[in-house]
Write a protein that holds these residues in place. Structure first.
Motif, PDB file in Angstrom:
ATOM      1  N   LEU A  92     -23.606 -15.251   4.692  1.00  0.00           N
ATOM      2  CA  LEU A  92     -24.114 -15.951   3.505  1.00  0.00           C
ATOM      3  C   LEU A  92     -25.051 -16.933   4.121  1.00  0.00           C
ATOM      4  N   LEU A  93     -26.288 -16.632   3.444  1.00  0.00           N
ATOM      5  CA  LEU A  93     -27.610 -17.277   4.115  1.00  0.00           C
ATOM      6  C   LEU A  93     -28.157 -18.137   3.086  1.00  0.00           C
ATOM      7  N   VAL A  94     -28.541 -19.288   3.400  1.00  0.00           N
ATOM      8  CA  VAL A  94     -29.443 -20.351   2.736  1.00  0.00           C
ATOM      9  C   VAL A  94     -30.615 -20.323   3.709  1.00  0.00           C
ATOM     10  N   GLU A  95     -31.831 -19.802   2.837  1.00  0.00           N
ATOM     11  CA  GLU A  95     -33.091 -19.741   3.734  1.00  0.00           C
ATOM     12  C   GLU A  95     -34.322 -20.205   3.075  1.00  0.00           C
ATOM     13  N   GLN A  96     -35.186 -20.864   3.697  1.00  0.00           N
ATOM     14  CA  GLN A  96     -36.373 -21.377   3.136  1.00  0.00           C
ATOM     15  C   GLN A  96     -37.546 -20.395   3.062  1.00  0.00           C
ATOM     16  N   ASN A  97     -37.404 -19.343   3.905  1.00  0.00           N
ATOM     17  CA  ASN A  97     -38.194 -18.134   4.053  1.00  0.00           C
ATOM     18  C   ASN A  97     -37.777 -17.079   3.123  1.00  0.00           C
ATOM     19  N   VAL A  98     -38.035 -17.381   1.967  1.00  0.00           N
ATOM     20  CA  VAL A  98     -37.673 -16.489   0.726  1.00  0.00           C
ATOM     21  C   VAL A  98     -37.841 -15.074   1.040  1.00  0.00           C
ATOM     22  N   TYR A  99     -39.125 -14.596   1.581  1.00  0.00           N
ATOM     23  CA  TYR A  99     -39.537 -13.382   1.669  1.00  0.00           C
ATOM     24  C   TYR A  99     -38.697 -12.437   2.651  1.00  0.00           C
ATOM     25  N   LYS A 100     -38.607 -13.228   3.739  1.00  0.00           N
ATOM     26  CA  LYS A 100     -37.609 -12.765   5.014  1.00  0.00           C
ATOM     27  C   LYS A 100     -36.332 -12.689   4.426  1.00  0.00           C
ATOM     28  N   ALA A 101     -35.535 -13.348   3.856  1.00  0.00           N
ATOM     29  CA  ALA A 101     -34.428 -13.622   3.151  1.00  0.00           C
ATOM     30  C   ALA A 101     -33.960 -12.259   2.393  1.00  0.00           C
ATOM     31  N   LEU A 102     -34.838 -12.323   1.261  1.00  0.00           N
ATOM     32  CA  LEU A 102     -34.683 -11.241   0.403  1.00  0.00           C
ATOM     33  C   LEU A 102     -34.903  -9.587   1.097  1.00  0.00           C
ATOM     34  N   GLN A 103     -35.822  -9.680   2.160  1.00  0.00           N
ATOM     35  CA  GLN A 103     -35.787  -8.389   2.808  1.00  0.00           C
ATOM     36  C   GLN A 103     -34.615  -8.016   3.644  1.00  0.00           C
ATOM     37  N   ILE A 104     -33.756  -8.910   3.865  1.00  0.00           N
ATOM     38  CA  ILE A 104     -32.876  -8.649   4.701  1.00  0.00           C
ATOM     39  C   ILE A 104     -31.408  -8.433   3.958  1.00  0.00           C
ATOM     40  N   CYS A 105     -31.173  -8.977   2.922  1.00  0.00           N
ATOM     41  CA  CYS A 105     -30.075  -9.280   2.261  1.00  0.00           C
ATOM     42  C   CYS A 105     -29.641  -8.380   1.130  1.00  0.00           C
ATOM     43  N   ASP A 106     -28.474  -7.918   1.177  1.00  0.00           N
ATOM     44  CA  ASP A 106     -28.104  -6.981  -0.033  1.00  0.00           C
ATOM     45  C   ASP A 106     -28.044  -7.662  -1.416  1.00  0.00           C
ATOM     46  N   ARG A 107     -27.848  -8.807  -1.565  1.00  0.00           N
ATOM     47  CA  ARG A 107     -27.965  -9.531  -2.945  1.00  0.00           C
ATOM     48  C   ARG A 107     -28.345 -10.958  -2.667  1.00  0.00           C
TER      49      ARG A 107
END
Length: 234
Positions: free
Chosen positions: A188-203
């Motif tokens: 479960l990831l809180v991340e300021q780098n929205v682009y990278k977070a959305l690239q790696i996450c399933d949801r």
């Protein structure tokens, strides 16, 4: 695996989280994104028992987390990599890793787990006698992540792991997160780098003013026009 059901929380009389619900399935990476100050870190602290829940409930594999202490939640298999790393700066790398295996059960496998962390982050083995406060930012994040993994969590919660890292190190960090998932630990990831977070996450879940305003698969949110304008500058 994790179910947050209509949860409210805050600090004193100030309510920050306003009825948030989300889930994390086994073997998945779930991201929570949004602007600074909207409640992302507060939500993680609520899940891990660092601040009290004032409404709603949180479950882990159908076991109630709400009302448990942070150490009880850790023993159930939920471990937090805190924002800003929060290492013990005047302790060595290896001493910080020892702290990560503080539960009775995990002390039994301490030596094995340390070698596993050194395999995951070879530079930490080279720095094992070095004071944590003298490490580079990237090395400190490796150590903070390893310290949390020393408890063999089923769910690893990460709060702003790319904070202060150079772009090359950010790329390596997200490769590590994927490796953690491949080894059987959900994230479960809180991340300021929205682009990278959305690239790696399933949801992913988008939070504004303590509320979830958008949710969906990471790949779908990457092409969402409203999200691109608000967070990706597109």
């Amino acid at each position: 695996m994790l179910k947050v059901d209509n949860v409210f929380s805050g600090y004193g009389d100030i309510q920050i989280i306003n009825g948030i619900s989300l889930t994390v399935e086994p073997g998945k990476i779930v991201a929570i994104v949004g602007s600074n100050g909207v409640g992302k870190s507060t939500l993680l602290k609520t899940i891990t028992g660092m601040i009290p829940t004032t409404g709603g409930k949180t479950y882990f594999y159908d076991n109630l987390l709400t009302g448990l202490s942070t150490n009880q939640i850790l023993e159930m298999g939920v471990s937090l990599v805190p924002e800003g790393r929060q290492l013990f700066n005047f302790m060595t790398v290896e001493e910080n890793l020892y702290v990560g295996s503080c539960t009775k059960e995990n002390r039994k496998n301490r030596a094995e787990n340390i070698e596993r962390m050194y395999s995951l982050f070879p530079v930490l083995k080279d720095r094992r006698t070095q004071m944590a406060g003298t490490l580079s930012g990237g090395e400190q994040q490796m150590l903070a992540t390893s310290r949390s993994l020393m408890s063999n969590p089923k769910l690893l919660i990460m709060d702003e792991p790319s904070w202060g890292l150079a772009p090359l190190l950010v790329a390596e960090l997200f490769e590590t997160i994927e490796h953690v998932r491949q080894n059987g630990t959900s994230v479960l990831l809180v991340e300021q780098n929205v682009y990278k977070a959305l690239q790696i996450c399933d949801r992913a879940y988008v939070i504004e003013h303590g509320n979830i305003v958008l949710e969906g698969e990471g790949s779908d949110l990457l092409i969402n026009d409203d999200l691109k304008k608000a967070y990706l500058g597109i």
